[in-house]
Design an enzyme around this catalytic site. Structure first.
Site, PDB file in Angstrom:
ATOM      1  N   GLU A 246       0.800  -1.368  -0.008  1.00 15.19           N
ATOM      2  CA  GLU A 246       0.143   0.076  -0.089  1.00 15.19           C
ATOM      3  C   GLU A 246       0.815   1.321   0.097  1.00 15.19           C
ATOM      4  O   GLU A 246       1.891   1.333   0.166  1.00 15.19           O
ATOM      5  CB  GLU A 246      -0.931  -0.128   1.325  1.00 15.19           C
ATOM      6  CG  GLU A 246      -0.099  -0.004   2.508  1.00 15.19           C
ATOM      7  CD  GLU A 246      -0.946   0.624   3.542  1.00 15.19           C
ATOM      8  OE1 GLU A 246      -1.372   1.822   3.416  1.00 15.19           O
ATOM      9  OE2 GLU A 246      -1.016   0.052   4.681  1.00 15.19           O
TER      10      GLU A 246
ATOM     11  N   SER B 158     -12.785   1.779  11.066  1.00 13.76           N
ATOM     12  CA  SER B 158     -12.112   1.774   9.608  1.00 13.76           C
ATOM     13  C   SER B 158     -12.955   0.915   8.716  1.00 13.76           C
ATOM     14  O   SER B 158     -13.235  -0.040   8.724  1.00 13.76           O
ATOM     15  CB  SER B 158     -10.426   1.396   9.690  1.00 13.76           C
ATOM     16  OG  SER B 158     -10.054   1.338   8.572  1.00 13.76           O
ATOM     17  N   ALA B 159     -12.978   1.541   7.459  1.00 10.51           N
ATOM     18  CA  ALA B 159     -13.501   0.979   6.241  1.00 10.51           C
ATOM     19  C   ALA B 159     -12.571  -0.403   5.899  1.00 10.51           C
ATOM     20  O   ALA B 159     -13.118  -1.080   4.897  1.00 10.51           O
ATOM     21  CB  ALA B 159     -13.528   1.599   5.161  1.00 10.51           C
ATOM     22  N   ASP B 160     -11.419  -0.765   6.385  1.00 15.40           N
ATOM     23  CA  ASP B 160     -10.523  -1.682   6.159  1.00 15.40           C
ATOM     24  C   ASP B 160     -11.449  -2.953   6.544  1.00 15.40           C
ATOM     25  O   ASP B 160     -11.302  -3.972   5.973  1.00 15.40           O
ATOM     26  CB  ASP B 160      -9.291  -1.569   6.909  1.00 15.40           C
ATOM     27  CG  ASP B 160      -8.377  -0.543   6.407  1.00 15.40           C
ATOM     28  OD1 ASP B 160      -8.600   0.101   5.308  1.00 15.40           O
ATOM     29  OD2 ASP B 160      -7.335  -0.360   7.104  1.00 15.40           O
TER      30      ASP B 160
ATOM     31  N   VAL C 211      -5.371   0.420   3.176  1.00 15.28           N
ATOM     32  CA  VAL C 211      -5.496  -1.037   3.149  1.00 15.28           C
ATOM     33  C   VAL C 211      -6.789  -1.349   2.213  1.00 15.28           C
ATOM     34  O   VAL C 211      -6.836  -2.100   1.356  1.00 15.28           O
ATOM     35  CB  VAL C 211      -5.887  -1.842   4.550  1.00 15.28           C
ATOM     36  CG1 VAL C 211      -6.244  -3.159   4.356  1.00 15.28           C
ATOM     37  CG2 VAL C 211      -4.495  -1.676   5.241  1.00 15.28           C
TER      38      VAL C 211
ATOM     39  N   LYS D 239      -3.570  -1.940  14.726  1.00 15.11           N
ATOM     40  CA  LYS D 239      -2.607  -1.203  15.647  1.00 15.11           C
ATOM     41  C   LYS D 239      -3.162  -1.022  16.771  1.00 15.11           C
ATOM     42  O   LYS D 239      -4.446  -0.931  16.997  1.00 15.11           O
ATOM     43  CB  LYS D 239      -2.494   0.410  14.948  1.00 15.11           C
ATOM     44  CG  LYS D 239      -2.071   0.306  13.399  1.00 15.11           C
ATOM     45  CD  LYS D 239      -1.723   1.640  12.895  1.00 15.11           C
ATOM     46  CE  LYS D 239      -1.841   1.584  11.424  1.00 15.11           C
ATOM     47  NZ  LYS D 239      -3.253   1.250  10.702  1.00 15.11           N
TER      48      LYS D 239
ATOM     49  N   ASP E 103     -15.987   5.648  14.978  1.00 18.98           N
ATOM     50  CA  ASP E 103     -14.932   5.497  13.840  1.00 18.98           C
ATOM     51  C   ASP E 103     -14.369   4.199  13.832  1.00 18.98           C
ATOM     52  O   ASP E 103     -13.807   3.746  14.817  1.00 18.98           O
ATOM     53  CB  ASP E 103     -13.806   6.690  14.429  1.00 18.98           C
ATOM     54  CG  ASP E 103     -12.772   6.555  13.380  1.00 18.98           C
ATOM     55  OD1 ASP E 103     -12.833   5.794  12.438  1.00 18.98           O
ATOM     56  OD2 ASP E 103     -11.948   7.465  13.642  1.00 18.98           O
TER      57      ASP E 103
HETATM   58  N1  PSU Z   1       0.212   0.370   8.397  1.00 14.84           N
HETATM   59  C1  PSU Z   1       1.121   0.959   9.033  1.00 14.84           C
HETATM   60  N2  PSU Z   1       0.806   2.573   8.924  1.00 14.84           N
HETATM   61  C2  PSU Z   1      -0.420   3.140   8.430  1.00 14.84           C
HETATM   62  C3  PSU Z   1      -1.262   2.291   7.686  1.00 14.84           C
HETATM   63  C4  PSU Z   1      -1.203   0.774   7.912  1.00 14.84           C
HETATM   64  O1  PSU Z   1       2.054   0.450   9.452  1.00 14.84           O
HETATM   65  O2  PSU Z   1      -0.069   4.252   8.228  1.00 14.84           O
HETATM   66  C5  PSU Z   1      -2.669   2.795   7.279  1.00 14.84           C
HETATM   67  C6  PSU Z   1      -3.390   1.768   6.311  1.00 14.84           C
HETATM   68  O3  PSU Z   1      -3.228   2.398   5.055  1.00 14.84           O
HETATM   69  C7  PSU Z   1      -4.644   1.564   6.897  1.00 14.84           C
HETATM   70  C8  PSU Z   1      -4.704   2.954   7.492  1.00 14.84           C
HETATM   71  O4  PSU Z   1      -5.527   1.268   6.005  1.00 14.84           O
HETATM   72  O5  PSU Z   1      -3.502   3.213   8.242  1.00 14.84           O
HETATM   73  C9  PSU Z   1      -5.980   3.314   8.448  1.00 14.84           C
HETATM   74  O6  PSU Z   1      -6.529   4.344   8.619  1.00 14.84           O
HETATM   75  P1  PSU Z   1      -7.934   4.662   9.317  1.00 14.84           P
HETATM   76  O7  PSU Z   1      -7.967   4.314  10.709  1.00 14.84           O
HETATM   77  O8  PSU Z   1      -8.224   6.072   8.953  1.00 14.84           O
HETATM   78  O9  PSU Z   1      -9.188   3.652   8.492  1.00 14.84           O
HETATM   79 MN    MN Z   2     -11.604   6.346  10.431  1.00 16.92          MN
END
Ligand code: PSU
Ligand code: MN
Length: 306
Positions: free
Chosen positions: A26, A141-143, A107, A160, A139
């Site tokens: 990614e 994630s769409a992942d 992701v 994370k 909140d």
């Molecule tokens: N993995 C990492 N660092 C990152 C990400 C993943 O080590 O920054 C990114 C990925 O692109 C993941 C995003 O989809 O963080 C999640 O963002 P959000 O929580 O806004 O969905």
């Molecule tokens: Mn989010």
């Protein structure tokens, strides 16, 4: 219907022609997850790790409206230095491309792109998930939804640790996403090997993961697999060392009203500062380890296919 503006790099084109295994990578981790120049150094290193483990890397991004499957070094360098790059997920991918804009794929968006390109395995650091306080902020994630609907296997080091990991696992279970730990019975927690939470599934051998992917297809099930690979022991930051740092970063995010797409980049940057860079060192190590595992899974798919 219009044709999808999609282009393959020379290296990926060659690998496809030769039927060699491919691993998607990614780009949000480059633009929003790590500071320059470590972001581009890591991106190059991770690509090299994939090659050395027997597969071809395909870093995915949207450049001026075109979906790129594989970036050359000049494109990678430009992306890593750009400051006005969109963070693209399922919701904004088509708008980014139709508008001719440049976007880094999360992701979710990388999974969509990988499937469009016929790539079945994808390595990253950590997936997005259910944020702490999601009961108020909503909140999530769409992942997670993407894992439920798009047939790509994502290799990560766990959700994370800034997230609500138990709730993230609950949502993944509800969505029918197989969460497969490698080499241990606990779900890893990104910078740390242990989360205190039992892994729903465990498969240690890459061939076993490839076999599970083929069986899921045979069952006609949509969606991907989430492989959670613990950070190498020598590189981890123990969870209790990190807990107060994460708590402080979360407090600051709340005090400053950080919301939506900005939350994850803000927290990663603050934890980087508060640990004097140690979180980034660990993040780099875990992405590299995930890239090597993803390459081995991709290599096993060849023989499992057909
Ligand atoms: N993995 C990492 N660092 C990152 C990400 C993943 O080590 O920054 C990114 C990925 O692109 C993941 C995003 O989809 O963080 C999640 O963002 P959000 O929580 O806004 O969905
Ligand atoms: Mn989010």
């Amino acid at each position: 219907m219009i044709d999808l503006p999609l282009t393959f790099s020379a290296e990926v084109t060659e690998a496809r022609a030769a039927g060699r295994p491919l691993v998607a990578l990614e780009s949000t981790i480059i633009t929003h997850g790590m500071p320059y120049p470590q972001n581009v150094e890591t991106a190059r290193q991770v690509e090299q790790d994939v090659r050395e483990a027997g597969a071809t890397p395909a870093t995915i991004a949207i450049l001026d409206g075109t979906l790129h499957i594989g970036l050359d070094d000049a494109q990678l360098t430009a992306l890593a230095q750009a400051t006005d790059v969109m963070k693209v997920s399922r919701a904004d991918m088509a708008v980014c491309m139709a508008g001719g804009r440049t976007g880094a794929t999360t992701v979710a968006a990388t999974m969509i792109a990988a499937r469009a390109a016929g790539i079945e395995v994808f390595a990253t650091g950590g997936i997005g998930g259910v944020h702490r306080g999601a009961e108020d902020s909503f909140d999530i994630s769409a992942d997670l939804q993407e894992l439920a609907r798009t047939a790509v296997t994502v290799v990560c080091a766990g959700p994370k640790a800034i997230l609500d990991v138990p709730k993230t696992l609950e949502v993944l279970e509800t969505l029918g996403v197989p969460v497969i730990a490698v080499g241990q019975d606990e779900v890893p927690a990104f910078w740390s090997r242990l989360s205190g939470l039992p892994a729903p599934l465990r498969i240690d051998a890459p061939a076993g993961i490839a076999a599970a992917m083929r069986m899921r297809t045979a069952l006609g099930l949509d969606g991907g697999h989430l492989v959670v690979n613990p950070i190498p022991a020598g590189d981890e930051i123990p969870a209790d060392t990190l807990a107060p740092v994460i708590a402080r970063a979360l407090d600051e995010a709340e005090a400053q009203g950080i919301a939506a797409k900005a939350v994850t980049p803000f927290l990663l940057q603050r934890i980087f500062e508060l640990t004097d860079g140690a979180s980034l060192t660990a993040n780099i190590a875990l992405v590299r380890s995930n890239a090597r595992l993803a390459a081995r899974i991709a290599a096993n798919l060849g023989s499992a296919a057909a």
